[in-house]
Design a protein around this motif. Structure first.
Motif, mmCIF file in Angstrom:
data_model
loop_
_atom_site.group_PDB
_atom_site.id
_atom_site.type_symbol
_atom_site.label_atom_id
_atom_site.label_comp_id
_atom_site.label_asym_id
_atom_site.label_seq_id
_atom_site.Cartn_x
_atom_site.Cartn_y
_atom_site.Cartn_z
ATOM 1 N N ASP A 1 6.410 37.217 13.746
ATOM 2 C CA ASP A 1 6.670 36.654 15.078
ATOM 3 C C ASP A 1 7.639 37.543 15.857
ATOM 4 N N LYS A 2 8.650 38.042 15.163
ATOM 5 C CA LYS A 2 9.629 38.911 15.815
ATOM 6 C C LYS A 2 8.977 40.206 16.290
ATOM 7 N N LYS B 1 7.036 39.500 19.405
ATOM 8 C CA LYS B 1 7.900 39.339 20.581
ATOM 9 C C LYS B 1 8.418 40.695 21.057
ATOM 10 N N SER C 1 5.558 42.443 22.872
ATOM 11 C CA SER C 1 5.255 41.862 24.188
ATOM 12 C C SER C 1 6.330 42.174 25.218
ATOM 13 N N SER C 2 7.562 42.428 24.741
ATOM 14 C CA SER C 2 8.650 42.756 25.669
ATOM 15 C C SER C 2 8.870 44.264 25.772
ATOM 16 N N SER D 1 -0.954 41.290 19.674
ATOM 17 C CA SER D 1 0.108 42.299 19.590
ATOM 18 C C SER D 1 -0.441 43.622 19.084
#
Length: 367
Positions: free
Chosen positions: A139-140, A143, A146-147, A330
């Motif tokens: 999950d990290k 993220k 995506s950023s 991702s």
């Protein structure tokens, strides 16, 4: 301080190439033929040019130096019968071509091939990291991607630190892998020259052909360790409860346990083999399907497989395989950041020999 030491027995299941970073051209070798197991085979003889040049007369030296300025110069044109004294070593030529311009050299010691312990340890480290990643970690990673904090990478330095270090001080000093050493393997002679092609997956299954540029098939030539070659190495782990406590690594000691190592290597290789089988089936590449079906039977919990060296590919050297399964969106973001990206498959090529065999597979046995 205590620890364990294990004899490693390695058997090559496909050609292995660990590059030395050097190459040599046809001005350094001459083709020939020799007997091997009762058959006549093509070989090349790599020449010690310094010694050879020193043996020439002054006139011949001048002619030789002038010839070297010609990019297409072949040593066989200058001298077809090089004396044995000037031959460094011989290679079996398995390329199945009439002309080789340049050969990429395998790493050697005293002109004998070996597998570096660092290559083995690096492959082990990748398999362990792949196994340790949790859903929270994935999950990290998603993220971060995506950023736009990951910058075109399937690795994560902070997660490497989390799983392999205590997070204090110098990363190398506080890394659990400082307590694992893998020795370079024993050596072998008589490299095999393999022609390397890139088989390309396309959205038209009828066109899965080797990669071409301007109508010409792109190929290169590698010195390799052949299949069914056996090597010995040694894996040593060190345990010191006081030092572990001081470095805050007590919770990472399982990483060095032999049963754990076998398990993660087996699972990682199994996932990789299944991935490659799916790739071959999806694009109707029959020879790859057959190879991986056979390879899958050789991967066992007690004697797992490992993929090392040239041709290992993205999936064998990163966590990309896990990211693609866990978070396809991702994975696609990272894929799209590459200059050459394809919606239907990424990565879309596989390096194989002229005979259609992938590179880099070895079997490990621990004694």
């Amino acid at each position: 301080m205590s620890g364990e030491s294990y004899d490693l027995h390695l058997t090559t299941l496909s050609p292995i190439h660990i590059g030395s970073g050097k190459s040599y051209s046809c001005c350094e070798f001459v083709p020939a033929k020799a007997k091997s197991k009762g058959q006549i085979v093509k070989i090349i003889k790599r020449v010690n040019l310094t010694n050879y040049y020193s043996s020439l007369s002054d006139d011949r030296k001048d002619t030789f130096l002038a010839s070297l300025t010609n990019s297409s110069f072949e040593l066989k044109q200058f001298d077809k019968k090089i004396k044995k004294d000037f031959v460094r070593y011989q290679c079996i030529d398995n390329s199945r071509v009439d002309f080789i311009n340049e050969v990429q050299e395998h790493i050697k010691t005293s002109d004998k091939l070996y597998i570096p312990g660092s290559s083995i340890k690096g492959a082990i480290r990748t398999a362990i990291f792949y196994n340790l990643l949790t859903e929270e970690d994935m999950d990290k990673i998603g993220k971060d991607i995506s950023s736009n904090r990951r910058n075109n990478s399937f690795l994560s330095n902070d997660l490497l630190k989390k799983h392999f270090t205590s997070g204090f001080g110098n990363d190398a000093q506080y890394n659990i892998f400082r307590f694992m050493q893998v020795a370079d393997t024993t050596t072998t002679n008589l490299p095999r020259i393999e022609q390397v092609l890139a088989v390309m997956a396309t959205d038209d299954r009828r066109k899965n052909q080797p990669y071409s540029r301007h109508g010409n098939v792109v190929k290169s030539y590698l010195e390799t360790i052949g299949t069914n070659k056996e090597f010995k190495s040694r894996l040593t782990t060190t345990f010191d409860s006081n030092l572990y406590r001081k470095l805050k690594l007590e919770d990472k000691s399982e990483i060095l346990d032999l049963n754990y190592l076998k398990e993660v290597l087996f699972k990682f290789s199994q996932d990789l083999i299944y991935y490659e089988m799916d790739f071959a089936d999806k694009y109707d590449i029959e020879y790859l399907s057959k190879f991986y079906e056979t390879l899958n039977k050789k991967n066992t919990a007690d004697a797992p497989l490992l993929k090392i060296g040239a041709g290992s590919g993205l999936m064998a050297t990163s966590i990309a395989m896990k990211l693609k399964e866990y978070d396809p969106a991702s994975f696609d973001r990272v894929r799209n950041s590459f200059r050459r990206s394809y919606d239907f498959e990424f990565p879309k090529s596989r390096k194989v020999t002229k005979q259609g065999k992938p590179f880099g597979w070895v079997k490990l046995e621990f004694n």
